[in-house]
Design a protein around this motif. Structure first.
Motif, PDB file in Angstrom:
ATOM      1  N   GLY A 159      10.531 -45.629  72.625  1.00 46.85           N
ATOM      2  CA  GLY A 159      10.866 -47.456  72.473  1.00 46.85           C
ATOM      3  C   GLY A 159       9.522 -47.632  71.881  1.00 46.85           C
ATOM      4  N   LYS A 160       9.783 -48.840  72.168  1.00 48.58           N
ATOM      5  CA  LYS A 160       8.238 -49.796  71.810  1.00 48.58           C
ATOM      6  C   LYS A 160       6.560 -49.605  72.379  1.00 48.58           C
ATOM      7  CE  LYS A 160      11.692 -52.082  68.410  1.00 48.58           C
ATOM      8  NZ  LYS A 160      11.531 -53.581  67.730  1.00 48.58           N
ATOM      9  N   GLY A 161       6.770 -48.482  72.164  1.00 50.05           N
ATOM     10  CA  GLY A 161       5.183 -49.236  72.768  1.00 50.05           C
ATOM     11  C   GLY A 161       5.099 -48.991  74.364  1.00 50.05           C
ATOM     12  N   ARG A 162       6.695 -48.461  75.608  1.00 48.50           N
ATOM     13  CA  ARG A 162       6.073 -48.554  76.475  1.00 48.50           C
ATOM     14  C   ARG A 162       6.359 -47.554  77.196  1.00 48.50           C
ATOM     15  NH1 ARG A 162       8.663 -53.946  80.129  1.00 48.50           N
ATOM     16  NH2 ARG A 162       6.802 -53.989  79.363  1.00 48.50           N
ATOM     17  N   LEU A 163       5.814 -47.591  78.319  1.00 49.00           N
ATOM     18  CA  LEU A 163       5.782 -45.614  78.477  1.00 49.00           C
ATOM     19  C   LEU A 163       5.747 -46.322  80.706  1.00 49.00           C
ATOM     20  CD1 LEU A 163       6.404 -42.161  79.627  1.00 49.00           C
ATOM     21  CD2 LEU A 163       3.978 -42.701  80.178  1.00 49.00           C
ATOM     22  N   GLU A 164       7.240 -45.570  81.551  1.00 52.24           N
ATOM     23  CA  GLU A 164       7.496 -46.149  82.830  1.00 52.24           C
ATOM     24  C   GLU A 164       7.355 -45.370  84.216  1.00 52.24           C
ATOM     25  OE1 GLU A 164       9.912 -49.607  83.658  1.00 52.24           O
ATOM     26  OE2 GLU A 164      10.193 -49.882  81.280  1.00 52.24           O
ATOM     27  N   GLU A 165       6.651 -44.947  84.734  1.00 50.40           N
ATOM     28  CA  GLU A 165       7.067 -43.829  85.389  1.00 50.40           C
ATOM     29  C   GLU A 165       7.088 -44.168  86.690  1.00 50.40           C
ATOM     30  OE1 GLU A 165       6.957 -40.508  85.120  1.00 50.40           O
ATOM     31  OE2 GLU A 165       6.472 -40.681  82.998  1.00 50.40           O
ATOM     32  N   GLY A 166       8.033 -44.014  88.009  1.00 49.80           N
ATOM     33  CA  GLY A 166       7.779 -43.905  89.725  1.00 49.80           C
ATOM     34  C   GLY A 166       7.837 -42.973  90.003  1.00 49.80           C
ATOM     35  N   ASN A 167       8.593 -43.438  91.160  1.00 52.80           N
ATOM     36  CA  ASN A 167       8.480 -42.241  92.860  1.00 52.80           C
ATOM     37  C   ASN A 167       7.437 -41.562  92.615  1.00 52.80           C
ATOM     38  OD1 ASN A 167      11.366 -43.548  93.042  1.00 52.80           O
ATOM     39  ND2 ASN A 167      12.175 -42.296  92.043  1.00 52.80           N
ATOM     40  N   ILE A 168       6.310 -41.906  92.580  1.00 50.85           N
ATOM     41  CA  ILE A 168       5.317 -41.497  92.312  1.00 50.85           C
ATOM     42  C   ILE A 168       4.587 -41.590  94.736  1.00 50.85           C
ATOM     43  CG2 ILE A 168       2.364 -41.295  92.694  1.00 50.85           C
ATOM     44  CD1 ILE A 168       3.516 -43.049  89.366  1.00 50.85           C
ATOM     45  N   GLN A 169       5.039 -40.533  94.853  1.00 53.38           N
ATOM     46  CA  GLN A 169       4.302 -40.425  96.761  1.00 53.38           C
ATOM     47  C   GLN A 169       3.288 -40.840  96.734  1.00 53.38           C
ATOM     48  OE1 GLN A 169       7.047 -40.844  98.866  1.00 53.38           O
ATOM     49  NE2 GLN A 169       8.667 -41.426  97.155  1.00 53.38           N
ATOM     50  N   HIS A 170       2.330 -41.019  97.510  1.00 55.15           N
ATOM     51  CA  HIS A 170       1.280 -41.193  97.621  1.00 55.15           C
ATOM     52  C   HIS A 170       0.515 -41.218  99.695  1.00 55.15           C
ATOM     53  CE1 HIS A 170      -0.538 -43.219  94.674  1.00 55.15           C
ATOM     54  NE2 HIS A 170      -0.119 -44.247  94.862  1.00 55.15           N
TER      55      HIS A 170
END
Length: 126
Positions: free
Chosen positions: A87-98
């Motif tokens: 898209g227009k300059g957006r990156l989303e990352e999720g579900n990162i476990q620590h």
């Protein structure tokens, strides 16, 4: 009628108890070219994190870039090479476990490399 009111009250009480155990931490940082928002959600059993990276520099966003999002206390690192925007300059990352939970005093740093440039963004608790 009284029974319906009592059941409604009990349902609301139980629903409220389920939400009480959830805590959310929001971190945010900005540089000349990047805006990063990081969220850690802890439900008492585990913690998941997500982040949003926006390119806010002048002109078009880079076609590809490398980045590292690291935490100092939780000792986690997300390293990505040749990332690209959807898209227009957006990156989303999720579900990162620590392995270790991100806390309020966490220091989160995002480092970016693109088109021969590098830039760091330090995220602060919001």
């Amino acid at each position: 009628m009284v029974k319906k009111i009592a059941m409604g009250f009990l349902f609301m009480l139980l629903a409220g108890c389920a939400v009480i155990g959830v805590s959310t931490l929001h971190f945010e940082g900005e540089s000349d070219h990047w805006l990063v928002k990081y969220k850690a959600v802890d439900d008492g059993k585990s913690q998941t994190a997500s982040y949003i990276i926006d390119y806010i520099g002048e002109g078009d966003p880079p076609e590809t870039f490398d980045y590292i999002v690291s935490t100092s206390i939780a000792k986690s690192e997300q390293k990505v090479t040749d990332a690209s925007f959807k898209g227009k300059g957006r990156l989303e990352e999720g579900n990162i476990q620590h392995e270790v939970r991100v806390a309020e005093d966490e220091v989160i740093v995002a480092e970016f490399s693109w088109d021969g440039k590098t830039e760091k963004v330090v995220l602060e608790l919001k």
